[in-house]
Each structure stands twice: as structure tokens, then as C-alpha cells.
Motif scaffolding. Structure first.
Motif, PDB file in Angstrom:
ATOM      1  N   LYS A 140      -0.554  11.077 -15.007  1.00 34.72           N
ATOM      2  CA  LYS A 140      -0.942  11.914 -13.860  1.00 34.72           C
ATOM      3  C   LYS A 140      -0.155  11.466 -12.632  1.00 34.72           C
ATOM      4  CE  LYS A 140      -4.346  14.197 -15.836  1.00 34.72           C
ATOM      5  NZ  LYS A 140      -4.544  15.651 -15.798  1.00 34.72           N
ATOM      6  N   PRO A 141       0.024  12.349 -11.657  1.00 32.15           N
ATOM      7  CA  PRO A 141       0.604  11.902 -10.389  1.00 32.15           C
ATOM      8  C   PRO A 141      -0.296  10.843  -9.746  1.00 32.15           C
ATOM      9  CG  PRO A 141       0.572  14.305 -10.530  1.00 32.15           C
ATOM     10  CD  PRO A 141      -0.254  13.795 -11.673  1.00 32.15           C
ATOM     11  N   LEU A 142       0.325   9.758  -9.279  1.00 34.56           N
ATOM     12  CA  LEU A 142      -0.419   8.690  -8.613  1.00 34.56           C
ATOM     13  C   LEU A 142      -0.013   8.662  -7.142  1.00 34.56           C
ATOM     14  CD1 LEU A 142      -0.076   5.819 -11.270  1.00 34.56           C
ATOM     15  CD2 LEU A 142      -1.896   7.532 -11.061  1.00 34.56           C
ATOM     16  N   TRP A 143      -1.011   8.756  -6.264  1.00 34.93           N
ATOM     17  CA  TRP A 143      -0.761   8.756  -4.826  1.00 34.93           C
ATOM     18  C   TRP A 143      -1.362   7.502  -4.217  1.00 34.93           C
ATOM     19  CZ3 TRP A 143      -3.625  13.672  -5.988  1.00 34.93           C
ATOM     20  CH2 TRP A 143      -2.754  14.653  -6.477  1.00 34.93           C
ATOM     21  N   ARG A 144      -0.550   6.757  -3.516  1.00 33.75           N
ATOM     22  CA  ARG A 144      -1.034   5.497  -2.938  1.00 33.75           C
ATOM     23  C   ARG A 144      -1.974   5.776  -1.772  1.00 33.75           C
ATOM     24  NH1 ARG A 144       1.810  -0.087  -3.316  1.00 33.75           N
ATOM     25  NH2 ARG A 144       0.248  -1.382  -2.293  1.00 33.75           N
ATOM     26  N   TYR A 145      -3.154   5.146  -1.809  1.00 34.56           N
ATOM     27  CA  TYR A 145      -4.112   5.221  -0.702  1.00 34.56           C
ATOM     28  C   TYR A 145      -4.788   3.859  -0.602  1.00 34.56           C
ATOM     29  CZ  TYR A 145      -7.769   6.662   2.464  1.00 34.56           C
ATOM     30  OH  TYR A 145      -8.597   6.748   3.566  1.00 34.56           O
ATOM     31  N   ASP A 146      -4.453   3.100   0.469  1.00 31.67           N
ATOM     32  CA  ASP A 146      -4.956   1.734   0.597  1.00 31.67           C
ATOM     33  C   ASP A 146      -5.298   1.413   2.043  1.00 31.67           C
ATOM     34  OD1 ASP A 146      -2.510   1.416   1.858  1.00 31.67           O
ATOM     35  OD2 ASP A 146      -1.591   0.290   0.227  1.00 31.67           O
ATOM     36  N   ASP A 147      -5.436   0.115   2.352  1.00 34.65           N
ATOM     37  CA  ASP A 147      -5.815  -0.331   3.695  1.00 34.65           C
ATOM     38  C   ASP A 147      -4.867   0.178   4.775  1.00 34.65           C
ATOM     39  OD1 ASP A 147      -7.731  -1.703   2.346  1.00 34.65           O
ATOM     40  OD2 ASP A 147      -7.053  -3.707   2.873  1.00 34.65           O
ATOM     41  N   HIS A 148      -3.609   0.389   4.399  1.00 31.09           N
ATOM     42  CA  HIS A 148      -2.598   0.760   5.396  1.00 31.09           C
ATOM     43  C   HIS A 148      -2.443   2.275   5.553  1.00 31.09           C
ATOM     44  CE1 HIS A 148      -1.573  -3.463   5.376  1.00 31.09           C
ATOM     45  NE2 HIS A 148      -1.375  -3.412   4.069  1.00 31.09           N
ATOM     46  N   SER A 149      -3.183   3.036   4.785  1.00 27.37           N
ATOM     47  CA  SER A 149      -3.086   4.499   4.885  1.00 27.37           C
ATOM     48  C   SER A 149      -3.733   4.982   6.184  1.00 27.37           C
ATOM     49  CB  SER A 149      -3.774   5.149   3.684  1.00 27.37           C
ATOM     50  OG  SER A 149      -3.160   4.748   2.479  1.00 27.37           O
ATOM     51  N   GLY A 150      -3.110   5.931   6.818  1.00 27.35           N
ATOM     52  CA  GLY A 150      -3.597   6.424   8.097  1.00 27.35           C
ATOM     53  C   GLY A 150      -4.232   7.804   8.001  1.00 27.35           C
ATOM     54  N   GLU A 151      -4.482   8.387   9.163  1.00 27.16           N
ATOM     55  CA  GLU A 151      -5.142   9.690   9.225  1.00 27.16           C
ATOM     56  C   GLU A 151      -4.319  10.786   8.545  1.00 27.16           C
ATOM     57  OE1 GLU A 151      -6.329  10.744  13.130  1.00 27.16           O
ATOM     58  OE2 GLU A 151      -7.371   8.857  13.525  1.00 27.16           O
ATOM     59  N   LYS A 152      -3.001  10.719   8.683  1.00 24.40           N
ATOM     60  CA  LYS A 152      -2.150  11.737   8.059  1.00 24.40           C
ATOM     61  C   LYS A 152      -2.262  11.682   6.534  1.00 24.40           C
ATOM     62  CE  LYS A 152       1.287  12.120  11.771  1.00 24.40           C
ATOM     63  NZ  LYS A 152       2.734  11.976  12.121  1.00 24.40           N
ATOM     64  N   ASP A 153      -2.324  10.454   5.986  1.00 23.79           N
ATOM     65  CA  ASP A 153      -2.458  10.313   4.528  1.00 23.79           C
ATOM     66  C   ASP A 153      -3.789  10.897   4.056  1.00 23.79           C
ATOM     67  OD1 ASP A 153      -0.018   8.729   4.139  1.00 23.79           O
ATOM     68  OD2 ASP A 153      -1.092   7.169   5.240  1.00 23.79           O
ATOM     69  N   ARG A 154      -4.859  10.608   4.815  1.00 25.60           N
ATOM     70  CA  ARG A 154      -6.169  11.150   4.451  1.00 25.60           C
ATOM     71  C   ARG A 154      -6.173  12.670   4.558  1.00 25.60           C
ATOM     72  NH1 ARG A 154      -8.007   6.870   7.495  1.00 25.60           N
ATOM     73  NH2 ARG A 154      -8.725   8.183   9.211  1.00 25.60           N
ATOM     74  N   ALA A 155      -5.552  13.171   5.611  1.00 27.88           N
ATOM     75  CA  ALA A 155      -5.526  14.624   5.823  1.00 27.88           C
ATOM     76  C   ALA A 155      -4.819  15.332   4.667  1.00 27.88           C
ATOM     77  CB  ALA A 155      -4.836  14.943   7.152  1.00 27.88           C
ATOM     78  N   ARG A 156      -3.712  14.738   4.193  1.00 32.26           N
ATOM     79  CA  ARG A 156      -2.988  15.351   3.070  1.00 32.26           C
ATOM     80  C   ARG A 156      -3.853  15.369   1.814  1.00 32.26           C
ATOM     81  NH1 ARG A 156       1.760  12.885   5.356  1.00 32.26           N
ATOM     82  NH2 ARG A 156       1.353  10.962   4.219  1.00 32.26           N
ATOM     83  N   LEU A 157      -4.572  14.264   1.559  1.00 29.53           N
ATOM     84  CA  LEU A 157      -5.429  14.208   0.377  1.00 29.53           C
ATOM     85  C   LEU A 157      -6.574  15.213   0.476  1.00 29.53           C
ATOM     86  CD1 LEU A 157      -5.703  10.374  -0.418  1.00 29.53           C
ATOM     87  CD2 LEU A 157      -4.667  12.152  -1.843  1.00 29.53           C
ATOM     88  N   VAL A 158      -7.203  15.250   1.651  1.00 30.47           N
ATOM     89  CA  VAL A 158      -8.322  16.187   1.837  1.00 30.47           C
ATOM     90  C   VAL A 158      -7.843  17.616   1.693  1.00 30.47           C
ATOM     91  CG1 VAL A 158     -10.017  17.063   3.491  1.00 30.47           C
ATOM     92  CG2 VAL A 158      -9.667  14.588   3.253  1.00 30.47           C
ATOM     93  N   ASP A 159      -6.643  17.896   2.193  1.00 35.31           N
ATOM     94  CA  ASP A 159      -6.082  19.246   2.046  1.00 35.31           C
ATOM     95  C   ASP A 159      -5.840  19.571   0.569  1.00 35.31           C
ATOM     96  OD1 ASP A 159      -4.868  21.668   3.289  1.00 35.31           O
ATOM     97  OD2 ASP A 159      -3.062  20.910   2.302  1.00 35.31           O
ATOM     98  N   SER A 160      -5.390  18.569  -0.189  1.00 28.50           N
ATOM     99  CA  SER A 160      -5.152  18.783  -1.624  1.00 28.50           C
ATOM    100  C   SER A 160      -6.444  19.097  -2.358  1.00 28.50           C
ATOM    101  CB  SER A 160      -4.514  17.530  -2.247  1.00 28.50           C
ATOM    102  OG  SER A 160      -3.244  17.284  -1.712  1.00 28.50           O
TER     103      SER A 160
END
Length: 286
Positions: free
Chosen positions: A64-84
Motif C-alpha cells: 500500500k502507499p505509505l505516507w509519513r506522519y510523525d512528530d515533525h508533521s505540521g498542519e499542511k501534512d494533516r490537512a492533506r491527510l484529512v482531505d484524502s
């Protein structure tokens, strides 16, 4: 004429949303059937470390596609995931155990809920409860307090703050810091029963229970490796003895003024601050 076996039907896709998936804390055999099913049917996996999760997916025979999401992820990373998640099923995993326990993933859940996204949690392995069942310490009530601070003063303040809580205390800890934390427990919470659980569910699983001083000696001689859960039994008596209060004051006075030390011990024990201040001044004059 040779008949060919029909190809298996691809797994049915999951409804869009966020799926919080618990993964093994060590032994890969602990993956649940439901967790494996979710990982097989999701569109992609958000994870702390793609290399760690990649090994699990390979073990399960999944790609499966693996997307990194960790302590250093910011608001833009969360926004992209939530949009997905509006059109796809996104699984959230940590490197080991149940996501969101002592990690910042709760912000992703908050944002998903605010966006009206469906959130589902798939329970499974957890180091806290595994260590608690192995320790033999009282388990009718317990308090998980994350990692103890690395700085000596902050570590002491946390231990003194939690000293009057009449329940088993649970912390995560690292090998290099374990002996310092055990020494702090011996100094600030004298007489407590302590357990060290490490390498849980793995080949060299270990759970040692004893005094903080005894465990300090053992792990000084045998430096520990691997992930560690540190447990402290509840106080034996309902009231703090005069000796215990003195021990706590002496420990606090090593880095704090008499008034600050008295305040710390008062908050931790419920004893009178003025009386503790007077005793702190006496100790200072000894």
C-alpha cells in the motif's frame, strides 16, 4: 482441457475515513485479524516510519502507499491527510502498539472530526496493559504519565506531584535513562515497589520487580536495551510519615529554595506548607 483456478476477488474497499490501527509491539504474530483486514482494504497508510511499517506490510503480504506522519508533521501534512479521507480510507499506525498513546496523532483525529470525517479505532496490542499484567502490581487503578522528563529537576517535580496518587504509576522509558529514573524514584518515592518491563512480546522479554535501589544496581551492572515500561506501585500507607516528608524535603532542597521545596512537598503530600517550610529551614541549618 486444463481448467485454470479463478483469480480471487480483490478485497472490498473500505468506506472513506480515518482508521486507527493497533499493530504488534514486538511479536508480529500479535496482529489481529481485523487489523490485517483494514490494512488490506485501505487506500493508504499514515505511519511514523515507512521503513518500520514497510516490514510489517511485507510480513502480511500487503502493498500500500505509505505516507509519513510523525512528530515533525505540521498542519499542511494533516490537512492533506484529512482531505484524502474525504474520498479514501486512510489507516493510521504507529511503529508499535496503539497509535495516539504518547504520540501527537490526536491532532489528526481532532482535525478529521472537525471535517466531519468518520473515525474508527481498531484495538490491539498495547505496552502499558501488557506490562501491567506482567508486573504483579495493583491493577484495579493505574495512571499512565508518558515519559519521565530527562532533566533531573523536572523529573523530581513530576514524581513529587504524583506521589500522593494512590494508584500504580506507569511511564515509558529508554534504556540510557533508566538508571537515572530509578535513582530518582528511590530518592523521591522511597519504599515503593517498582517494576521494569522491557522487550515485551519479544524473544528476550523481561519483567523485574523490586525496590528502586535494587533495580538501579541491577541495571547499572546490566545496561538495558529496547523499549521499556516503568511501573511504580502505590504508596503503602494513606498518610505520609514524618521520615518520608523529611526525605522528600531533603531531595527538593538540593536544587530549590526552602520555600519552593516546602511548596513542592505540600502539593505532593497534602501536608501543611508552613510546617514544611519550618522543617526545611531546620534541615538547611543542620
Amino acid at each position: 482441457m486444463t481448467e485454470t483456478a479463478p483469480h480471487p476477488e480483490p478485497p472490498e474497499k473500505l468506506p472513506p475515513g480515518l482508521y486507527i490501527v493497533a499493530t504488534p509491539i514486538g511479536n508480529l504474530g500479535d496482529i489481529t485479524m481485523r487489523a490485517q483486514d483494514i490494512l488490506a482494504r485501505c487506500a493508504g497508510v499514515a505511519c511514523e516510519d515507512t521503513r518500520v511499517t514497510g516490514k510489517l506490510m511485507k510480513h502480511l503480504g500487503l502493498s500500500k502507499p505509505l505516507w509519513r506522519y510523525d512528530d515533525h508533521s505540521g498542519e499542511k501534512d494533516r490537512a492533506r491527510l484529512v482531505d484524502s479521507m474525504q474520498s479514501r480510507a486512510v489507516a493510521l499506525v504507529s511503529d508499535a502498539g496503539t497509535p495516539l498513546i504518547a504520540d501527537p496523532g490526536y491532532r489528526l483525529v481532532q482535525d478529521a472530526r472537525e471535517a466531519g470525517t468518520a473515525v474508527t479505532s481498531i484495538p490491539g496490542p498495547n505496552a502499558i496493559t501488557t506490562a501491567l499484567t506482567l508486573s504483579g502490581l495493583p491493577n484495579d487503578r493505574f495512571l499512565f504519565a508518558g515519559f519521565l522528563p530527562s532533566k533531573e529537576k523536572a523529573r523530581r517535580e513530576v514524581l513529587l506531584e504524583l506521589a500522593p496518587v494512590r494508584t500504580t504509576l506507569i511511564f515509558y522509558e529508554t534504556g540510557p535513562r533508566l538508571t537515572k529514573s530509578l535513582a530518582a524514584i528511590d530518592e523521591n518515592l522511597p519504599g515503593r515497589e517498582v517494576s521494569v518491563a522491557r522487550e515485551l512480546t519479544k524473544l528476550f522479554e523481561e519483567c523485574r520487580t523490586g525496590t528502586a535501589a535494587g533495580l538501579t544496581d541491577h541495571y547499572t551492572a546490566h545496561p538495558p536495551k529496547g523499549e521499556i515500561v516503568l511501573l511504580i506501585g502505590p504508596p503503602a500507607d494513606a498518610e505520609t510519615s514524618a521520615k518520608d516528608a523529611d526525605d522528600m524535603l531533603r531531595a527538593a532542597l538540593e536544587t530549590s529554595k526552602a520555600s519552593q521545596a516546602a511548596g513542592e512537598v505540600a502539593r505532593a503530600t497534602g501536608l501543611d506548607r508552613k510546617a514544611l517550610y519550618a522543617r526545611a529551614m531546620e534541615i538547611r541549618g543542620e
